[in-house]
Write a protein that holds these residues in place. Structure first.
Motif, PDB file in Angstrom:
ATOM      1  N   THR A  26       0.827  -1.206   0.000  1.00 43.70           N
ATOM      2  CA  THR A  26       0.000   0.000   0.000  1.00 43.70           C
ATOM      3  C   THR A  26       0.859   1.252   0.000  1.00 43.70           C
ATOM      4  OG1 THR A  26      -1.758  -1.161   1.194  1.00 43.70           O
ATOM      5  CG2 THR A  26      -1.820   1.239   1.239  1.00 43.70           C
ATOM      6  N   ALA A  27       1.943   1.217   0.780  1.00 43.01           N
ATOM      7  CA  ALA A  27       2.856   2.366   0.822  1.00 43.01           C
ATOM      8  C   ALA A  27       3.501   2.591  -0.544  1.00 43.01           C
ATOM      9  CB  ALA A  27       3.926   2.137   1.879  1.00 43.01           C
ATOM     10  N   THR A  28       3.824   1.498  -1.223  1.00 47.12           N
ATOM     11  CA  THR A  28       4.417   1.606  -2.565  1.00 47.12           C
ATOM     12  C   THR A  28       3.435   2.254  -3.540  1.00 47.12           C
ATOM     13  OG1 THR A  28       5.756  -0.376  -2.177  1.00 47.12           O
ATOM     14  CG2 THR A  28       5.457   0.308  -4.463  1.00 47.12           C
ATOM     15  N   ILE A  29       2.190   1.817  -3.490  1.00 46.49           N
ATOM     16  CA  ILE A  29       1.158   2.396  -4.350  1.00 46.49           C
ATOM     17  C   ILE A  29       1.012   3.886  -4.060  1.00 46.49           C
ATOM     18  CG2 ILE A  29      -1.331   2.428  -4.807  1.00 46.49           C
ATOM     19  CD1 ILE A  29      -1.291  -0.628  -4.317  1.00 46.49           C
ATOM     20  N   ALA A  30       1.014   4.248  -2.781  1.00 45.12           N
ATOM     21  CA  ALA A  30       0.837   5.650  -2.400  1.00 45.12           C
ATOM     22  C   ALA A  30       1.979   6.514  -2.900  1.00 45.12           C
ATOM     23  CB  ALA A  30       0.726   5.751  -0.881  1.00 45.12           C
TER      24      ALA A  30
END
Length: 253
Positions: A26-30
């Protein structure tokens, strides 16, 4: 390039986890999608707001505040390394004729004062909390000051450490690319020049999509020594922009 962005993802996730637990995915997507949104804003400031859309609505104001702290950590690292870079660069015999640092003593003193102020603010976020209260933002976004209060000294030191890792990776990447393109300077001189360049870029309101041209122009002023080196610097600046901004932004889209 993946290592450079991994450091940023881990750093941002570290801070965001203080208000809402998220996975590395999720952090990567953000972070990557945030870059897509921020590429049209000066100095990528749009990242601060655009990343938090992966969070629940009630946590987004806290996410913006923590993203601001994330940016401040990198700004401090850029300032400190930039001062070191200028000091090394101007002491080199190769930079005697470079007029951009004709008032180098004043530049170093001013940059040092700004760095001290940023460091003091970073470790005393209560100063920013008072500004938020005075501006009236606390009533509209109550989570902002709460986000500042939940960060520990350990969190801030870890964020600085990850920021330094990201900065060093990016700086080495640019210096190795310049050497590969045939720039005839020592690695130490190139590193010092690049650190000075990043410090200068910090104070310029550059829209990210045009960063390659601005960075190339400043690099030409500091490091060019003939027509062949000018071409190599322009190509290197464009490649570094493609690798670290354009490609991740496309993936983020």
């Amino acid at each position: 390039m993946p290592v450079h962005w991994l450091f940023e993802i881990v750093k941002w996730r570290l801070l965001i986890n203080r208000c809402h637990r998220i996975s590395l995915k999720t952090a990567t997507i953000a972070v990557i999608s945030g870059l897509t949104m921020a590429i049209f804003t000066p100095n990528r400031i749009g990242e601060i707001v655009s990343r938090v859309f992966v969070l629940p609505k009630e946590k987004r104001d806290q996410g913006v505040a923590l993203s601001g702290v994330n940016t401040l950590a990198l700004l401090i690292v850029t300032q400190v390394f930039g001062i070191l870079g200028i000091a090394i660069f101007v002491s080199s015999t190769s930079s005697i004729d470079n007029q951009i640092f004709i008032h180098k003593d004043w530049i170093i003193v001013l940059a040092a004062l700004i760095s001290l102020f940023l460091i003091a603010s970073y470790f005393n976020l209560s100063w920013i909390q008072k500004l938020v209260k005075l501006s009236g933002l606390e009533k509209k976004f109550p989570g902002i000051n709460h986000a500042f209060s939940i960060l520990t000294v350990s969190d801030k030191l870890k964020a600085l450490g990850w920021s330094a890792a990201k900065y060093i990776t990016y700086t080495l990447q640019f210096s190795f690319l310049l050497k590969f393109m045939g720039i005839d300077h020592s690695i130490l001189f190139l590193l010092a020049g690049i650190m000075a360049i990043y410090l200068i870029l910090t104070y310029l309101p550059v829209i990210t999509i045009g960063e390659a041209g601005v960075k190339g122009s400043i690099t030409l002023l500091l490091l060019a020594h003939g027509p062949e080196s000018e071409i190599a610097i322009i190509i290197a600046s464009f490649i570094i922009w493609i690798l670290n901004l354009a490609l991740p932004a496309i993936v983020g889209g």
